[in-house]
Design a protein around this motif. Structure first.
Motif, PDB file in Angstrom:
ATOM      1  N   GLY A  10       0.774  -1.157  -0.204  1.00  0.00           N
ATOM      2  CA  GLY A  10       0.099   0.021  -0.124  1.00  0.00           C
ATOM      3  C   GLY A  10       0.895   1.252  -0.064  1.00  0.00           C
ATOM      4  O   GLY A  10       2.049   1.363  -0.424  1.00  0.00           O
ATOM      5  N   ALA A  11      -0.001   2.455   0.278  1.00  0.00           N
ATOM      6  CA  ALA A  11       0.893   3.708   0.286  1.00  0.00           C
ATOM      7  C   ALA A  11       1.894   3.412   1.278  1.00  0.00           C
ATOM      8  O   ALA A  11       1.515   3.008   2.441  1.00  0.00           O
ATOM      9  CB  ALA A  11      -0.268   4.877   0.287  1.00  0.00           C
ATOM     10  N   PRO A  12       2.882   4.207   1.326  1.00  0.00           N
ATOM     11  CA  PRO A  12       3.947   4.425   2.609  1.00  0.00           C
ATOM     12  C   PRO A  12       3.374   5.032   3.709  1.00  0.00           C
ATOM     13  O   PRO A  12       2.552   6.016   3.648  1.00  0.00           O
ATOM     14  CB  PRO A  12       5.299   5.213   1.946  1.00  0.00           C
ATOM     15  N   SER A  13       3.616   4.367   4.793  1.00  0.00           N
ATOM     16  CA  SER A  13       3.239   5.223   5.954  1.00  0.00           C
ATOM     17  C   SER A  13       4.389   5.121   7.033  1.00  0.00           C
ATOM     18  O   SER A  13       5.204   4.502   7.232  1.00  0.00           O
ATOM     19  CB  SER A  13       2.069   4.233   6.592  1.00  0.00           C
ATOM     20  N   PHE A  14       4.218   6.550   7.384  1.00  0.00           N
ATOM     21  CA  PHE A  14       5.532   6.786   8.192  1.00  0.00           C
ATOM     22  C   PHE A  14       5.385   6.994   9.725  1.00  0.00           C
ATOM     23  O   PHE A  14       6.111   7.473  10.430  1.00  0.00           O
ATOM     24  CB  PHE A  14       6.201   7.967   7.606  1.00  0.00           C
ATOM     25  N   GLY A  15       4.065   6.820  10.098  1.00  0.00           N
ATOM     26  CA  GLY A  15       3.664   6.967  11.570  1.00  0.00           C
ATOM     27  C   GLY A  15       4.340   5.822  12.185  1.00  0.00           C
ATOM     28  O   GLY A  15       4.687   4.726  11.688  1.00  0.00           O
ATOM     29  N   LEU A  39       5.127  11.991  20.246  1.00  0.00           N
ATOM     30  CA  LEU A  39       4.642  11.423  19.161  1.00  0.00           C
ATOM     31  C   LEU A  39       3.770  12.211  18.220  1.00  0.00           C
ATOM     32  O   LEU A  39       2.721  12.667  19.053  1.00  0.00           O
ATOM     33  CB  LEU A  39       4.039  10.073  19.727  1.00  0.00           C
ATOM     34  N   SER A  40       3.782  12.324  16.902  1.00  0.00           N
ATOM     35  CA  SER A  40       2.704  12.786  16.385  1.00  0.00           C
ATOM     36  C   SER A  40       1.444  12.186  16.033  1.00  0.00           C
ATOM     37  O   SER A  40       0.338  12.657  15.665  1.00  0.00           O
ATOM     38  CB  SER A  40       3.308  13.691  15.029  1.00  0.00           C
ATOM     39  N   GLY A 120      17.006   8.814   8.860  1.00  0.00           N
ATOM     40  CA  GLY A 120      15.897   8.576   9.145  1.00  0.00           C
ATOM     41  C   GLY A 120      14.901   9.553   9.747  1.00  0.00           C
ATOM     42  O   GLY A 120      13.631   9.697   9.360  1.00  0.00           O
ATOM     43  N   LEU A 121      15.714  10.176  10.658  1.00  0.00           N
ATOM     44  CA  LEU A 121      14.923  11.327  11.340  1.00  0.00           C
ATOM     45  C   LEU A 121      14.488  12.339  10.323  1.00  0.00           C
ATOM     46  O   LEU A 121      13.291  12.878  10.412  1.00  0.00           O
ATOM     47  CB  LEU A 121      15.756  11.796  12.204  1.00  0.00           C
ATOM     48  N   GLN A 122      15.423  12.697   9.568  1.00  0.00           N
ATOM     49  CA  GLN A 122      15.231  13.789   8.458  1.00  0.00           C
ATOM     50  C   GLN A 122      13.899  13.261   7.491  1.00  0.00           C
ATOM     51  O   GLN A 122      13.160  14.180   7.063  1.00  0.00           O
ATOM     52  CB  GLN A 122      16.503  14.124   7.647  1.00  0.00           C
ATOM     53  N   ASN A 123      14.078  12.213   7.042  1.00  0.00           N
ATOM     54  CA  ASN A 123      12.732  11.760   6.428  1.00  0.00           C
ATOM     55  C   ASN A 123      11.718  11.558   7.281  1.00  0.00           C
ATOM     56  O   ASN A 123      10.398  12.164   6.594  1.00  0.00           O
ATOM     57  CB  ASN A 123      13.058  10.380   5.963  1.00  0.00           C
ATOM     58  N   TRP A 124      11.593  11.194   8.185  1.00  0.00           N
ATOM     59  CA  TRP A 124      10.357  11.420   9.256  1.00  0.00           C
ATOM     60  C   TRP A 124       9.929  12.701   9.389  1.00  0.00           C
ATOM     61  O   TRP A 124       8.743  13.055   9.451  1.00  0.00           O
ATOM     62  CB  TRP A 124      10.615  10.655  10.634  1.00  0.00           C
ATOM     63  N   LEU A 125      11.108  13.601   9.582  1.00  0.00           N
ATOM     64  CA  LEU A 125      10.740  15.214   9.879  1.00  0.00           C
ATOM     65  C   LEU A 125       9.849  15.707   8.518  1.00  0.00           C
ATOM     66  O   LEU A 125       8.945  16.303   8.410  1.00  0.00           O
ATOM     67  CB  LEU A 125      11.662  15.811  10.265  1.00  0.00           C
ATOM     68  N   ALA A 126      10.369  15.259   7.394  1.00  0.00           N
ATOM     69  CA  ALA A 126       9.960  15.843   6.122  1.00  0.00           C
ATOM     70  C   ALA A 126       8.253  15.206   5.848  1.00  0.00           C
ATOM     71  O   ALA A 126       7.611  16.055   5.281  1.00  0.00           O
ATOM     72  CB  ALA A 126      10.837  15.350   4.907  1.00  0.00           C
ATOM     73  N   HIS A 127       8.259  14.090   6.103  1.00  0.00           N
ATOM     74  CA  HIS A 127       6.872  13.588   6.343  1.00  0.00           C
ATOM     75  C   HIS A 127       5.855  14.473   6.967  1.00  0.00           C
ATOM     76  O   HIS A 127       4.612  14.869   6.579  1.00  0.00           O
ATOM     77  CB  HIS A 127       6.615  12.186   6.541  1.00  0.00           C
ATOM     78  N   GLY A 128       6.396  14.849   8.000  1.00  0.00           N
ATOM     79  CA  GLY A 128       5.584  16.018   8.891  1.00  0.00           C
ATOM     80  C   GLY A 128       5.638  17.450   8.515  1.00  0.00           C
ATOM     81  O   GLY A 128       5.127  18.109   9.066  1.00  0.00           O
ATOM     82  N   ALA A 177      14.059  14.298  20.474  1.00  0.00           N
ATOM     83  CA  ALA A 177      14.600  13.401  21.174  1.00  0.00           C
ATOM     84  C   ALA A 177      14.049  12.069  21.188  1.00  0.00           C
ATOM     85  O   ALA A 177      14.302  11.174  21.118  1.00  0.00           O
ATOM     86  CB  ALA A 177      14.806  13.816  22.791  1.00  0.00           C
ATOM     87  N   GLY A 178      12.576  12.202  21.237  1.00  0.00           N
ATOM     88  CA  GLY A 178      11.405  11.084  21.338  1.00  0.00           C
ATOM     89  C   GLY A 178      11.619  10.465  19.859  1.00  0.00           C
ATOM     90  O   GLY A 178      11.751   9.182  19.916  1.00  0.00           O
ATOM     91  N   MET A 179      11.800  11.343  18.698  1.00  0.00           N
ATOM     92  CA  MET A 179      11.959  10.573  17.493  1.00  0.00           C
ATOM     93  C   MET A 179      13.203   9.886  17.491  1.00  0.00           C
ATOM     94  O   MET A 179      13.250   8.635  16.617  1.00  0.00           O
ATOM     95  CB  MET A 179      11.692  11.695  16.334  1.00  0.00           C
TER      96      MET A 179
END
Ligand code: ZN
Length: 209
Positions: A10-15, A39-40, A120-128, A177-179
Protein backbone atom coordinates in the motif's frame (compact mmCIF):
# COMPACT_ATOMS: atom_id res chain seq x y z
CA UNK A 1 -1.15 -11.79 2.19
CA UNK A 2 0.24 -11.10 5.65
CA UNK A 3 -0.21 -7.78 7.37
CA UNK A 4 3.36 -6.69 6.77
CA UNK A 5 3.14 -7.51 3.08
CA UNK A 6 -0.14 -5.65 2.81
CA UNK A 7 1.52 -2.60 4.35
CA UNK A 8 4.38 -2.83 1.90
CA UNK A 9 2.01 -3.03 -1.05
CA UNK A 10 0.00 0.00 0.00
CA UNK A 11 0.88 3.66 0.26
CA UNK A 12 3.92 4.30 2.44
CA UNK A 13 3.06 5.05 6.01
CA UNK A 14 5.57 6.84 8.18
CA UNK A 15 3.74 6.90 11.48
CA UNK A 16 5.59 4.91 14.10
CA UNK A 17 4.27 1.50 14.99
CA UNK A 18 3.18 0.82 18.52
CA UNK A 19 6.10 1.34 20.77
CA UNK A 20 8.22 -1.55 21.89
CA UNK A 21 7.45 -1.99 25.62
CA UNK A 22 11.14 -1.48 26.42
CA UNK A 23 11.17 1.83 24.55
CA UNK A 24 7.84 2.85 26.06
CA UNK A 25 9.38 2.43 29.49
CA UNK A 26 12.23 4.69 28.49
CA UNK A 27 9.92 7.31 27.08
CA UNK A 28 7.76 7.26 30.14
CA UNK A 29 10.60 7.56 32.61
CA UNK A 30 11.05 10.59 34.78
CA UNK A 31 14.01 11.77 32.75
CA UNK A 32 11.78 12.14 29.77
CA UNK A 33 8.59 13.58 31.12
CA UNK A 34 8.03 15.11 27.73
CA UNK A 35 7.11 11.64 26.48
CA UNK A 36 3.59 12.76 25.75
CA UNK A 37 4.89 15.36 23.34
CA UNK A 38 6.99 12.99 21.39
CA UNK A 39 4.62 11.33 19.04
CA UNK A 40 2.71 13.01 16.31
CA UNK A 41 0.59 9.91 15.89
CA UNK A 42 -1.55 8.36 18.59
CA UNK A 43 0.24 5.66 20.47
CA UNK A 44 -1.28 2.34 19.63
CA UNK A 45 -2.38 0.29 22.57
CA UNK A 46 -0.73 -2.97 21.60
CA UNK A 47 3.03 -3.16 21.47
CA UNK A 48 4.53 -3.73 18.04
CA UNK A 49 6.55 -6.80 17.30
CA UNK A 50 10.26 -6.24 16.74
CA UNK A 51 9.64 -7.13 13.09
CA UNK A 52 7.06 -4.35 12.73
CA UNK A 53 9.43 -1.82 14.26
CA UNK A 54 12.20 -2.97 11.92
CA UNK A 55 9.83 -2.77 8.97
CA UNK A 56 8.90 0.82 9.88
CA UNK A 57 12.56 1.79 10.26
CA UNK A 58 13.45 0.29 6.91
CA UNK A 59 10.60 2.20 5.23
CA UNK A 60 12.07 5.46 6.51
CA UNK A 61 15.33 4.47 4.82
CA UNK A 62 13.78 3.10 1.65
CA UNK A 63 15.46 4.01 -1.62
CA UNK A 64 18.23 6.58 -1.79
CA UNK A 65 19.66 7.85 1.48
CA UNK A 66 20.35 11.55 1.57
CA UNK A 67 21.28 14.06 4.22
CA UNK A 68 20.84 17.80 4.42
CA UNK A 69 23.03 19.10 7.22
CA UNK A 70 23.93 22.62 8.29
CA UNK A 71 26.66 23.85 10.56
CA UNK A 72 27.22 27.58 10.92
CA UNK A 73 27.41 28.95 7.40
CA UNK A 74 28.20 25.54 5.91
CA UNK A 75 25.68 23.17 4.44
CA UNK A 76 25.85 19.83 2.75
CA UNK A 77 22.96 18.26 0.89
CA UNK A 78 23.87 15.03 -0.74
CA UNK A 79 22.93 11.42 -1.41
CA UNK A 80 25.40 9.15 0.30
CA UNK A 81 23.91 5.77 -0.54
CA UNK A 82 21.80 4.36 -3.37
CA UNK A 83 20.36 0.86 -3.73
CA UNK A 84 22.22 0.28 -7.00
CA UNK A 85 25.64 1.74 -6.27
CA UNK A 86 25.87 1.58 -2.49
CA UNK A 87 27.94 4.28 -0.78
CA UNK A 88 29.08 7.34 -2.68
CA UNK A 89 32.58 7.99 -1.39
CA UNK A 90 32.61 11.69 -2.24
CA UNK A 91 29.25 12.33 -0.62
CA UNK A 92 30.30 10.35 2.45
CA UNK A 93 33.47 12.45 2.70
CA UNK A 94 31.49 15.68 2.40
CA UNK A 95 29.24 14.60 5.26
CA UNK A 96 32.23 13.55 7.36
CA UNK A 97 33.83 16.92 6.71
CA UNK A 98 30.75 18.78 7.92
CA UNK A 99 30.74 16.56 11.02
CA UNK A 100 34.45 17.15 11.63
CA UNK A 101 36.12 18.39 14.77
CA UNK A 102 36.12 22.09 13.88
CA UNK A 103 38.54 23.03 16.63
CA UNK A 104 41.16 20.57 15.40
CA UNK A 105 39.93 20.93 11.79
CA UNK A 106 40.06 17.16 11.55
CA UNK A 107 37.68 14.86 9.71
CA UNK A 108 36.89 11.29 10.75
CA UNK A 109 35.20 8.26 9.19
CA UNK A 110 31.78 8.69 10.75
CA UNK A 111 29.64 5.67 11.56
CA UNK A 112 27.39 4.79 8.58
CA UNK A 113 24.76 3.79 11.12
CA UNK A 114 24.81 7.33 12.54
CA UNK A 115 24.22 8.71 9.05
CA UNK A 116 21.26 6.34 8.68
CA UNK A 117 19.79 7.48 12.00
CA UNK A 118 20.06 11.13 10.91
CA UNK A 119 18.64 10.26 7.48
CA UNK A 120 15.70 8.39 8.99
CA UNK A 121 14.97 11.27 11.33
CA UNK A 122 15.14 13.73 8.47
CA UNK A 123 12.79 11.64 6.34
CA UNK A 124 10.34 11.32 9.21
CA UNK A 125 10.46 15.08 9.82
CA UNK A 126 9.97 15.76 6.10
CA UNK A 127 6.87 13.61 6.14
CA UNK A 128 5.57 15.87 8.90
CA UNK A 129 6.28 19.00 6.83
CA UNK A 130 9.69 19.89 8.29
CA UNK A 131 11.83 20.04 5.16
CA UNK A 132 14.98 21.72 6.35
CA UNK A 133 18.52 20.85 7.31
CA UNK A 134 19.44 19.19 10.55
CA UNK A 135 21.71 21.64 12.36
CA UNK A 136 24.88 20.11 13.75
CA UNK A 137 26.42 21.44 16.96
CA UNK A 138 29.04 18.75 17.25
CA UNK A 139 30.06 15.59 15.41
CA UNK A 140 33.46 13.93 15.64
CA UNK A 141 35.69 15.15 18.46
CA UNK A 142 39.38 14.48 18.84
CA UNK A 143 40.48 13.46 22.30
CA UNK A 144 41.89 16.95 22.99
CA UNK A 145 38.69 18.70 21.90
CA UNK A 146 36.53 16.27 23.83
CA UNK A 147 38.66 16.79 26.93
CA UNK A 148 38.07 20.54 26.67
CA UNK A 149 34.33 20.15 26.06
CA UNK A 150 32.35 20.97 29.15
CA UNK A 151 30.41 18.01 30.47
CA UNK A 152 31.72 15.57 27.83
CA UNK A 153 32.24 11.98 28.90
CA UNK A 154 35.83 10.80 28.63
CA UNK A 155 34.66 7.81 26.60
CA UNK A 156 32.22 9.88 24.54
CA UNK A 157 30.87 8.34 21.34
CA UNK A 158 31.94 11.56 19.63
CA UNK A 159 35.51 10.25 19.87
CA UNK A 160 34.71 7.33 17.60
CA UNK A 161 32.52 9.17 15.10
CA UNK A 162 29.37 7.56 16.46
CA UNK A 163 27.59 10.66 17.82
CA UNK A 164 26.20 14.01 16.79
CA UNK A 165 24.59 16.86 18.71
CA UNK A 166 21.74 18.25 16.66
CA UNK A 167 18.80 20.63 16.50
CA UNK A 168 16.08 21.20 13.95
CA UNK A 169 14.64 24.73 14.01
CA UNK A 170 10.94 24.61 14.74
CA UNK A 171 11.05 21.14 16.25
CA UNK A 172 10.98 21.08 20.07
CA UNK A 173 13.88 19.26 21.66
CA UNK A 174 11.56 16.82 23.40
CA UNK A 175 10.00 15.83 20.12
CA UNK A 176 13.33 15.45 18.39
CA UNK A 177 14.69 13.39 21.27
CA UNK A 178 11.60 11.19 21.25
CA UNK A 179 11.87 10.60 17.53
CA UNK A 180 15.56 9.76 17.85
CA UNK A 181 14.77 7.36 20.66
CA UNK A 182 12.09 5.62 18.63
CA UNK A 183 14.00 5.49 15.39
CA UNK A 184 17.53 4.85 16.60
CA UNK A 185 18.72 2.07 18.81
CA UNK A 186 21.51 3.85 20.62
CA UNK A 187 21.86 6.72 23.06
CA UNK A 188 19.73 9.83 23.09
CA UNK A 189 20.46 12.76 25.38
CA UNK A 190 18.29 15.85 25.63
CA UNK A 191 20.35 18.86 26.75
CA UNK A 192 17.81 21.47 27.75
CA UNK A 193 20.44 23.90 29.02
CA UNK A 194 22.49 23.74 25.84
CA UNK A 195 19.54 23.38 23.50
CA UNK A 196 20.43 20.29 21.49
CA UNK A 197 19.82 16.57 21.27
CA UNK A 198 22.71 14.11 21.36
CA UNK A 199 22.24 10.97 19.27
CA UNK A 200 24.69 8.09 19.08
CA UNK A 201 24.89 4.51 17.94
CA UNK A 202 26.13 3.04 21.20
CA UNK A 203 24.12 1.10 23.74
CA UNK A 204 20.47 2.00 24.16
CA UNK A 205 20.04 4.64 26.85
CA UNK A 206 18.36 7.99 27.32
CA UNK A 207 19.09 10.95 29.57
CA UNK A 208 18.18 14.57 30.09
CA UNK A 209 20.36 17.41 31.33
ZN1 ZN B 1 26.90 14.68 22.18
Amino acid sequence: MGKRNAQRAGAPSFGPPAVDPRRRRLLGCSCCAAGGLLLSSPVVANAATPAAVEDWRSRLLQGERSLWLARGDDQVRTTYWTPDAGYDGEAYKEICWLLRDVQANKSFAMSPRLLDVLCGLQNWLAHGGHRQPIHVNSGYRSFATNYRTEGAALNSRHLSGQAADITVPGVPLARLAGMASLFGEGGVGMYLNKGFVHVDTGNERIWIK
